[in-house]
Design a protein around this motif. Structure first.
Motif, PDB file in Angstrom:
ATOM      1  N   LEU A 204       0.828  -1.199   0.000  1.00 29.31           N
ATOM      2  CA  LEU A 204       0.000   0.000   0.000  1.00 29.31           C
ATOM      3  C   LEU A 204       0.866   1.255   0.000  1.00 29.31           C
ATOM      4  O   LEU A 204       0.571   2.231  -0.714  1.00 29.31           O
ATOM      5  CB  LEU A 204      -0.914  -0.001   1.229  1.00 29.31           C
TER       6      LEU A 204
ATOM      7  N   ARG B 270       2.138   1.865  -3.484  1.00 28.48           N
ATOM      8  CA  ARG B 270       1.092   2.336  -4.400  1.00 28.48           C
ATOM      9  C   ARG B 270       0.713   3.787  -4.110  1.00 28.48           C
ATOM     10  O   ARG B 270       0.405   4.557  -5.023  1.00 28.48           O
ATOM     11  CB  ARG B 270      -0.161   1.456  -4.265  1.00 28.48           C
ATOM     12  N   THR B 271       0.733   4.165  -2.839  1.00 26.81           N
ATOM     13  CA  THR B 271       0.284   5.494  -2.445  1.00 26.81           C
ATOM     14  C   THR B 271       1.356   6.554  -2.646  1.00 26.81           C
ATOM     15  O   THR B 271       1.090   7.642  -3.166  1.00 26.81           O
ATOM     16  CB  THR B 271      -0.156   5.490  -0.964  1.00 26.81           C
TER      17      THR B 271
ATOM     18  N   VAL C 244      -6.009  -1.899   2.150  1.00 29.21           N
ATOM     19  CA  VAL C 244      -6.295  -0.730   1.311  1.00 29.21           C
ATOM     20  C   VAL C 244      -6.256   0.573   2.113  1.00 29.21           C
ATOM     21  O   VAL C 244      -6.519   1.643   1.568  1.00 29.21           O
ATOM     22  CB  VAL C 244      -7.657  -0.878   0.605  1.00 29.21           C
TER      23      VAL C 244
ATOM     24  N   ASP D  18      -5.690   3.487  -0.415  1.00 30.44           N
ATOM     25  CA  ASP D  18      -5.328   2.985  -1.736  1.00 30.44           C
ATOM     26  C   ASP D  18      -5.788   3.943  -2.827  1.00 30.44           C
ATOM     27  O   ASP D  18      -6.967   4.303  -2.896  1.00 30.44           O
ATOM     28  CB  ASP D  18      -5.982   1.614  -1.942  1.00 30.44           C
TER      29      ASP D  18
END
Length: 311
Positions: A19, A22-23, A56, A84
């Motif tokens: 996470l 992705r962030t 998420v 997310d």
């Protein structure tokens, strides 16, 4: 699809790190995660949001033991908060639910407040959705190395502290009514064991230490991440930072950078230093459960960057 909000566990590490990537677009290595959370002497606590078996959302706090009014109390420094990007339609609701669960749990533990040093975007979100408030903007002063005297003969430098540090902490701590606990265990975890950042320690007075400081040198700036003095703080600080300036110069720096501090035994000394003063670009904020303690902390804290740069 339903979203489960629950307490984070060690088994969530891979999902939290995915996470994070992705962030924020950068990797959080397992080694860094373990250092920050699993190995923190004061523990950690967090909430995650899980959907279809994948993390998420993350709302994390690492433990930090503070001296508050002469006693000691655990607080949490909040960071690595993420939702997310692929689920941003639900992001605000997930954020709010994680934050509510997090602060409900730590408040029930008797924690007087949680703190943070957010950027502008995170600041607005925290104030609106969490109910945090700004204590004051952080200001720093960059002091040219030439402003310091030649190093004393008893100045030395290294990467970790030994048993001799125990006596220094015992002699220094009573002067810090509001500030971070910095015993040998926490000093070596915080500044020696970190896998992704190098700190250089400087001390005076060996074998009986009279002063200690930690430098994080990036380019021509040597950030003074933390420091202590035994007994007579104002009398020892010029000697200590003469030694620190010499070590910073050896490492290629041209200035020592301090945080201005509203209280503590070094407040007047730092205020007297020459140099360029400016906002650091972020404030210190709190989510309070005990306003009286927060007010006293704001007025009297021995403010050092080690409160912040664990992130």
């Amino acid at each position: 699809m339903s979203t489960l909000i629950r307490e984070a566990t060690a088994e969530d590490s891979p999902g939290i790190r995915r996470l994070f990537a992705r962030t924020f677009g950068v990797e959080l290595s397992e080694e860094e995660w373990r250092w920050k959370f699993a190995n923190d002497p004061d523990g950690s606590f967090g909430m995650v949001a899980e959907r279809d078996g994948e993390v998420v959302g993350n709302y994390a706090g690492w433990g930090m033991r503070l001296r508050l009014g002469g006693g000691e109390s655990l607080v949490y420094s909040v960071g690595d908060v993420a939702t997310d990007p692929a689920s941003r339609g639900l992001g605000r609701a997930v954020y709010r639910e994680m934050a509510s669960a997090f602060y409900g749990a730590v408040g029930a533990r008797g924690v007087p407040f949680c703190l943070g040093f957010p950027n502008e975007r995170a600041l607005a979100i925290s104030h609106r959705l969490v109910g945090s408030r700004t204590l004051f903007p952080v200001r720093e002063v960059a002091v040219p190395l030439d402003a310091f005297a030649s190093p004393p003969e008893d100045a030395a430098a290294g990467d970790a502290v030994g048993v001799e540090f125990d006596a220094l902490w015992s002699a220094a701590r009573d002067a810090i009514r509001y500030g971070v606990v910095r015993d040998r265990l926490r000093v070596n975890w915080r500044f020696h064991a970190r896998p992704t950042r190098y700190y250089r320690m400087v001390w005076t007075g060996a074998p009986v230490l009279r002063g200690w400081a930690v430098l994080s040198v990036v380019g021509e700036r040597a950030l003074v991440a933390d420091y202590l003095a035994a007994g007579d703080w104002p009398g020892e600080l010029p000697r200590l930072f003469a030694g620190a300036a010499a070590e910073a110069r050896r490492m290629g720096a041209r200035s020592l950078v301090f945080w201005e501090t509203p209280g503590g035994p070094a407040a007047d000394w730092i205020a007297s230093l020459p140099g360029e003063r400016r906002d650091a670009g972020f404030p210190i904020i709190v989510r309070s459960f005990d306003e009286k303690t927060v007010s006293r902390f704001a007025d009297g804290v021995h403010l050092v960057p080690s409160l912040y740069d664990v992130v």
